[in-house]
Scaffold this motif. Structure first.
Motif, PDB file in Angstrom:
ATOM      1  N   ASP A 275       0.889  -0.067  -8.598  1.00 25.14           N
ATOM      2  CA  ASP A 275       1.897  -1.524  -7.579  1.00 25.14           C
ATOM      3  C   ASP A 275       2.583  -0.664  -6.608  1.00 25.14           C
ATOM      4  OD1 ASP A 275       0.012  -3.577  -9.195  1.00 25.14           O
ATOM      5  OD2 ASP A 275       1.397  -3.861 -10.834  1.00 25.14           O
ATOM      6  N   LEU A 276       2.437  -1.193  -5.662  1.00 25.05           N
ATOM      7  CA  LEU A 276       3.485  -0.569  -4.189  1.00 25.05           C
ATOM      8  C   LEU A 276       3.944  -2.070  -3.887  1.00 25.05           C
ATOM      9  CD1 LEU A 276       1.159   2.337  -2.837  1.00 25.05           C
ATOM     10  CD2 LEU A 276       3.017   2.104  -4.659  1.00 25.05           C
ATOM     11  N   LYS A 277       5.327  -2.226  -4.040  1.00 23.21           N
ATOM     12  CA  LYS A 277       6.171  -3.269  -2.542  1.00 23.21           C
ATOM     13  C   LYS A 277       6.105  -2.646  -2.113  1.00 23.21           C
ATOM     14  CE  LYS A 277       9.203  -4.991  -6.173  1.00 23.21           C
ATOM     15  NZ  LYS A 277      10.426  -5.335  -6.781  1.00 23.21           N
ATOM     16  N   VAL A 278       5.802  -3.425  -0.833  1.00 24.63           N
ATOM     17  CA  VAL A 278       6.123  -3.159   0.615  1.00 24.63           C
ATOM     18  C   VAL A 278       7.610  -3.770   1.125  1.00 24.63           C
ATOM     19  CG1 VAL A 278       4.714  -4.208   2.603  1.00 24.63           C
ATOM     20  CG2 VAL A 278       3.238  -3.541   0.115  1.00 24.63           C
ATOM     21  N   LYS A 279       7.695  -2.628   2.032  1.00 21.23           N
ATOM     22  CA  LYS A 279       8.927  -2.948   2.826  1.00 21.23           C
ATOM     23  C   LYS A 279       9.200  -3.417   3.607  1.00 21.23           C
ATOM     24  CE  LYS A 279      11.062   1.743   1.737  1.00 21.23           C
ATOM     25  NZ  LYS A 279      11.944   3.265   1.589  1.00 21.23           N
ATOM     26  N   GLY A 280       9.822  -4.484   4.274  1.00 25.80           N
ATOM     27  CA  GLY A 280       9.980  -5.761   4.999  1.00 25.80           C
ATOM     28  C   GLY A 280       9.677  -7.004   5.027  1.00 25.80           C
ATOM     29  N   THR A 281       8.212  -6.920   3.216  1.00 26.37           N
ATOM     30  CA  THR A 281       7.763  -7.663   3.114  1.00 26.37           C
ATOM     31  C   THR A 281       7.990  -8.496   2.147  1.00 26.37           C
ATOM     32  OG1 THR A 281       6.076  -7.084   2.417  1.00 26.37           O
ATOM     33  CG2 THR A 281       5.609  -7.554   4.798  1.00 26.37           C
TER      34      THR A 281
ATOM     35  N   GLN B  44       5.383  -9.302  -0.048  1.00 26.38           N
ATOM     36  CA  GLN B  44       4.310  -8.483  -0.566  1.00 26.38           C
ATOM     37  C   GLN B  44       4.845  -7.554  -1.398  1.00 26.38           C
ATOM     38  OE1 GLN B  44       1.930  -8.489   2.470  1.00 26.38           O
ATOM     39  NE2 GLN B  44       0.638 -10.159   1.607  1.00 26.38           N
ATOM     40  N   THR B  45       3.722  -7.501  -2.954  1.00 31.19           N
ATOM     41  CA  THR B  45       3.311  -6.370  -3.569  1.00 31.19           C
ATOM     42  C   THR B  45       1.289  -6.400  -3.769  1.00 31.19           C
ATOM     43  OG1 THR B  45       4.960  -7.240  -5.031  1.00 31.19           O
ATOM     44  CG2 THR B  45       3.382  -5.415  -6.101  1.00 31.19           C
ATOM     45  N   ILE B  46       1.547  -4.864  -3.317  1.00 33.30           N
ATOM     46  CA  ILE B  46      -0.384  -4.251  -3.177  1.00 33.30           C
ATOM     47  C   ILE B  46      -0.734  -3.759  -4.268  1.00 33.30           C
ATOM     48  CG2 ILE B  46      -1.922  -2.758  -2.689  1.00 33.30           C
ATOM     49  CD1 ILE B  46      -0.032  -2.533   0.545  1.00 33.30           C
ATOM     50  N   ARG B  47      -1.507  -4.958  -5.391  1.00 33.63           N
ATOM     51  CA  ARG B  47      -1.234  -4.220  -6.597  1.00 33.63           C
ATOM     52  C   ARG B  47      -2.713  -3.007  -7.388  1.00 33.63           C
ATOM     53  NH1 ARG B  47       1.273  -7.841 -10.537  1.00 33.63           N
ATOM     54  NH2 ARG B  47      -0.757  -6.409 -11.750  1.00 33.63           N
ATOM     55  N   ARG B  48      -2.397  -2.038  -8.190  1.00 32.25           N
ATOM     56  CA  ARG B  48      -3.827  -1.298  -8.881  1.00 32.25           C
ATOM     57  C   ARG B  48      -4.404  -1.506  -8.424  1.00 32.25           C
ATOM     58  NH1 ARG B  48      -2.322   0.567 -14.335  1.00 32.25           N
ATOM     59  NH2 ARG B  48      -4.152  -1.112 -14.392  1.00 32.25           N
ATOM     60  N   GLY B  49      -5.250  -0.927  -7.949  1.00 33.09           N
ATOM     61  CA  GLY B  49      -7.130  -0.993  -7.934  1.00 33.09           C
ATOM     62  C   GLY B  49      -7.190  -1.426  -6.617  1.00 33.09           C
ATOM     63  N   THR B  50      -6.442  -2.250  -5.393  1.00 32.69           N
ATOM     64  CA  THR B  50      -6.891  -2.553  -4.659  1.00 32.69           C
ATOM     65  C   THR B  50      -7.335  -1.392  -3.747  1.00 32.69           C
ATOM     66  OG1 THR B  50      -4.828  -4.369  -4.380  1.00 32.69           O
ATOM     67  CG2 THR B  50      -5.934  -3.835  -2.291  1.00 32.69           C
ATOM     68  N   VAL B  51      -8.668  -1.928  -3.213  1.00 37.13           N
ATOM     69  CA  VAL B  51      -9.381  -1.179  -2.011  1.00 37.13           C
ATOM     70  C   VAL B  51      -9.029  -0.628  -0.645  1.00 37.13           C
ATOM     71  CG1 VAL B  51     -11.658  -0.518  -1.560  1.00 37.13           C
ATOM     72  CG2 VAL B  51     -11.436  -1.134  -3.727  1.00 37.13           C
ATOM     73  N   ILE B  52      -8.344   0.491  -0.139  1.00 38.22           N
ATOM     74  CA  ILE B  52      -8.371  -0.023   1.524  1.00 38.22           C
ATOM     75  C   ILE B  52      -8.898   1.112   1.810  1.00 38.22           C
ATOM     76  CG2 ILE B  52      -6.559   0.824   3.109  1.00 38.22           C
ATOM     77  CD1 ILE B  52      -5.140  -1.033   0.761  1.00 38.22           C
ATOM     78  N   LYS B  53      -9.983   0.034   3.304  1.00 41.11           N
ATOM     79  CA  LYS B  53     -11.220   0.855   3.776  1.00 41.11           C
ATOM     80  C   LYS B  53     -10.614   1.704   5.257  1.00 41.11           C
ATOM     81  CE  LYS B  53     -14.186  -1.971   1.988  1.00 41.11           C
ATOM     82  NZ  LYS B  53     -14.818  -3.697   2.741  1.00 41.11           N
ATOM     83  N   SER B  54     -11.183   2.671   5.649  1.00 40.15           N
ATOM     84  CA  SER B  54     -11.074   3.159   6.816  1.00 40.15           C
ATOM     85  C   SER B  54      -9.603   4.022   7.244  1.00 40.15           C
ATOM     86  CB  SER B  54     -11.900   2.179   7.996  1.00 40.15           C
ATOM     87  OG  SER B  54     -11.714   2.678   9.348  1.00 40.15           O
TER      88      SER B  54
ATOM     89  N   ILE C 232      -0.656  -6.956   6.763  1.00 40.94           N
ATOM     90  CA  ILE C 232       0.375  -6.047   6.812  1.00 40.94           C
ATOM     91  C   ILE C 232       0.084  -5.383   8.528  1.00 40.94           C
ATOM     92  CG2 ILE C 232       1.610  -4.576   5.592  1.00 40.94           C
ATOM     93  CD1 ILE C 232       0.889  -6.265   3.158  1.00 40.94           C
ATOM     94  N   LYS C 233       0.757  -5.140   9.383  1.00 38.40           N
ATOM     95  CA  LYS C 233       0.685  -4.179  10.420  1.00 38.40           C
ATOM     96  C   LYS C 233       1.383  -2.980   9.841  1.00 38.40           C
ATOM     97  CE  LYS C 233       0.274  -7.892  14.420  1.00 38.40           C
ATOM     98  NZ  LYS C 233       0.544  -7.884  15.782  1.00 38.40           N
ATOM     99  N   GLY C 234       1.032  -2.058  10.304  1.00 35.44           N
ATOM    100  CA  GLY C 234       0.997  -0.654  10.487  1.00 35.44           C
ATOM    101  C   GLY C 234       1.368  -0.272   8.819  1.00 35.44           C
ATOM    102  N   LEU C 235       1.055  -0.683   7.524  1.00 32.33           N
ATOM    103  CA  LEU C 235       0.982   0.255   6.807  1.00 32.33           C
ATOM    104  C   LEU C 235       0.525   1.720   6.788  1.00 32.33           C
ATOM    105  CD1 LEU C 235       1.662  -0.725   3.691  1.00 32.33           C
ATOM    106  CD2 LEU C 235      -0.718  -1.267   3.858  1.00 32.33           C
TER     107      LEU C 235
END
Length: 75
Positions: free
Chosen positions: A27-33, A35-45, A62-65
């Protein structure tokens, strides 16, 4: 791109390339927001950057992740 950008490895040692899909291993917290992106989330491309341990990607709302390669696993 430089040779070091071609040698980006994920959390388990697989080589990553532009356009790959990855899954988060933590699980990752996104700086500046708030939001937390959960473990197992698929990021494409994904896109490789000049830094051999960072990958550039897009995620909903989320822009510029930028993620560290140590937190992703190739699908």
């Amino acid at each position: 791109m430089s040779d070091t950008a071609n040698m980006v490895r994920d959390a388990v040692g697989n080589l990553l390339a532009d356009g790959d899909s990855v899954t988060l291993v933590k699980d990752l917290k996104v700086k500046g927001t708030s939001q937390t992106i959960r473990r197992g989330t698929v990021i494409k491309s994904i896109r490789l950057t000049a830094d051999p341990q960072e990958i550039d990607c897009r995620y909903e709302g989320i822009k510029g992740l930028v993620l560290h390669a140590e937190f992703v696993k190739k699908r």
